[in-house]
Design a protein around this motif. Structure first.
Motif, PDB file in Angstrom:
ATOM      1  N   ARG A   1     -82.486  -0.412  14.919  1.00 24.94           N
ATOM      2  CA  ARG A   1     -82.749  -1.339  15.516  1.00 24.94           C
ATOM      3  C   ARG A   1     -81.402  -2.204  15.919  1.00 24.94           C
ATOM      4  O   ARG A   1     -81.425  -2.546  17.186  1.00 24.94           O
TER       5      ARG A   1
ATOM      6  N   ARG B   1     -82.714   8.172  21.107  1.00 27.00           N
ATOM      7  CA  ARG B   1     -83.744   7.670  20.706  1.00 27.00           C
ATOM      8  C   ARG B   1     -85.086   7.619  21.529  1.00 27.00           C
ATOM      9  O   ARG B   1     -86.006   7.413  21.131  1.00 27.00           O
ATOM     10  N   GLY B   2     -84.835   7.533  22.816  1.00 19.88           N
ATOM     11  CA  GLY B   2     -85.942   7.769  23.733  1.00 19.88           C
ATOM     12  C   GLY B   2     -86.750   9.119  23.474  1.00 19.88           C
ATOM     13  O   GLY B   2     -87.912   9.066  23.539  1.00 19.88           O
TER      14      GLY B   2
ATOM     15  N   HIS C   1     -88.773   8.242  20.675  1.00 20.75           N
ATOM     16  CA  HIS C   1     -89.927   7.201  21.020  1.00 20.75           C
ATOM     17  C   HIS C   1     -91.011   7.866  21.674  1.00 20.75           C
ATOM     18  O   HIS C   1     -92.193   7.881  21.339  1.00 20.75           O
TER      19      HIS C   1
ATOM     20  N   ALA D   1     -93.229   9.593  19.027  1.00 14.89           N
ATOM     21  CA  ALA D   1     -93.933   8.606  18.495  1.00 14.89           C
ATOM     22  C   ALA D   1     -95.061   8.270  19.102  1.00 14.89           C
ATOM     23  O   ALA D   1     -96.409   8.102  18.788  1.00 14.89           O
TER      24      ALA D   1
ATOM     25  N   SER E   1     -96.154  -1.930  26.274  1.00 24.21           N
ATOM     26  CA  SER E   1     -94.775  -2.799  26.281  1.00 24.21           C
ATOM     27  C   SER E   1     -94.714  -3.945  26.756  1.00 24.21           C
ATOM     28  O   SER E   1     -94.337  -5.069  26.170  1.00 24.21           O
TER      29      SER E   1
ATOM     30  N   ILE F   1     -95.623   2.470  16.344  1.00 22.66           N
ATOM     31  CA  ILE F   1     -94.828   3.165  16.968  1.00 22.66           C
ATOM     32  C   ILE F   1     -93.458   2.920  17.099  1.00 22.66           C
ATOM     33  O   ILE F   1     -92.295   3.617  17.168  1.00 22.66           O
ATOM     34  N   GLU F   2     -93.210   1.695  16.997  1.00 18.49           N
ATOM     35  CA  GLU F   2     -91.739   1.022  16.991  1.00 18.49           C
ATOM     36  C   GLU F   2     -90.992   1.206  15.739  1.00 18.49           C
ATOM     37  O   GLU F   2     -89.938   1.616  15.960  1.00 18.49           O
TER      38      GLU F   2
ATOM     39  N   THR G   1     -90.254   4.750  15.774  1.00 21.09           N
ATOM     40  CA  THR G   1     -88.883   5.118  16.832  1.00 21.09           C
ATOM     41  C   THR G   1     -87.686   4.808  15.996  1.00 21.09           C
ATOM     42  O   THR G   1     -86.721   5.406  16.139  1.00 21.09           O
ATOM     43  N   ASP G   2     -87.783   3.565  15.392  1.00 18.72           N
ATOM     44  CA  ASP G   2     -86.476   3.193  14.747  1.00 18.72           C
ATOM     45  C   ASP G   2     -86.051   4.146  13.680  1.00 18.72           C
ATOM     46  O   ASP G   2     -84.862   4.644  13.493  1.00 18.72           O
TER      47      ASP G   2
END
Length: 279
Positions: A10, A164-165, A168, A171, A186, A239-240, A243-244
């Motif tokens: 993050r 990262r995308g 994401h 996820a 979002s 989800i976040e 993603t991290d």
């Protein structure tokens, strides 16, 4: 000692994202793409971002980008490449983004040893991972890493952004959240209400947006007023967090000393970009 992987990922996202955002917010990239002959912002966006994938059909670009509404990619791909080769579009994106960074940062920071070191360490992290299952990251990995430090920093930050995308999207798929639904979630997470006013989806047909909102209500993720339920907020946070977690492995390529050095060198760069709004 390295920070916990998720919090590190993050923190690196916060440091690197303003570098990537010049591509979308500053004028130089738009000017370079327009000079090639792309008639609109979105023609240039789709052509230059998808270009590392090669001349793939719109369906593949739609799948790789994930969060655009059905049919949006097809309005630009493959027509954006009919007169302008993909290679020219992605090169223009790099030139424009590097020019934006140099203008915003100024020569003192742009030509500093610290920026060069940041570019080198970011590149070390960005080129350390397997491309398996990461379509957009794999596309960026096919591009030659620039020799110019500013272009190299942008290129490697963008590689990490696409890495990262891709995570994401994994996820989101795992949570059963579609692309347009992801924008609603979002928007609510950012405090935008009603979510339908969010800039990425407000242009969609009202019937389409209503169906998306209805689907989220049926799953118990938003309430009758269009706000998060407890389950919806928990889903967004999960989800976040994932993603991290999926974005953390590139930084394992750096020693604790290198990682601390990278963070220290990026901080003044990021602060300058944030103050300018990356534009």
């Amino acid at each position: 000692m390295k920070p916990k992987n998720e919090s590190l990922a993050r923190r690196m996202f916060e440091l690197l994202e303003p570098i990537c955002l010049v591509t979308f917010f500053a004028e130089e990239c738009n000017e370079e793409l327009a000079a090639l002959g792309h008639p609109t912002y979105w023609d240039g966006y789709f052509a230059s971002r998808a270009a590392p994938l090669g001349r793939v059909p719109a369906q593949v670009v739609h799948a790789a980008f994930y969060n655009f509404a059905e049919g949006e990619a097809a309005r630009h791909i493959p027509s954006a490449w009919e007169k302008i080769p993909p290679e020219a579009s992605v090169a223009a994106r790099e030139r424009g983004s590097a020019a934006s960074l140099r203008r915003i940062l100024g020569d003192d920071l742009a030509d500093s040893p610290g920026l060069t070191r940041a570019a080198d360490l970011t590149t070390k992290a960005a080129t350390s991972q397997s491309t398996a299952g990461r379509m957009m990251y794999a596309g960026m990995r096919t591009r030659t890493v620039p020799s110019d430090p500013i272009a190299r920093l942008w290129h490697s930050a963008t590689m990490l952004r696409e890495h990262r995308g891709d995570g994401h999207i994994a996820a989101l798929v795992g949570a059963g959240i579609g692309g347009t639904e992801a924008h609603v979630i979002s928007a609510l997470a950012m405090g935008i209400y009603p979510a339908e006013s969010f800039g990425r989806i407000h242009h969609l047909p009202k019937k389409r947006l209503a169906a998306v909102m209805a689907g989220l209500r049926e799953r118990g993720l938003i309430d009758t007023d269009g706000r998060f339920t407890d389950a919806g907020r928990e889903t967004q946070q999960r989800i976040e967090a994932l993603t991290d977690e999926l974005a953390a492995p590139p930084y394992d390529a750096l020693s604790p000393t290198e990682l601390a050095e990278l963070i220290a060198e990026l901080e003044p760069i990021t602060a300058t970009l944030v103050a300018a709004g990356s534009q």
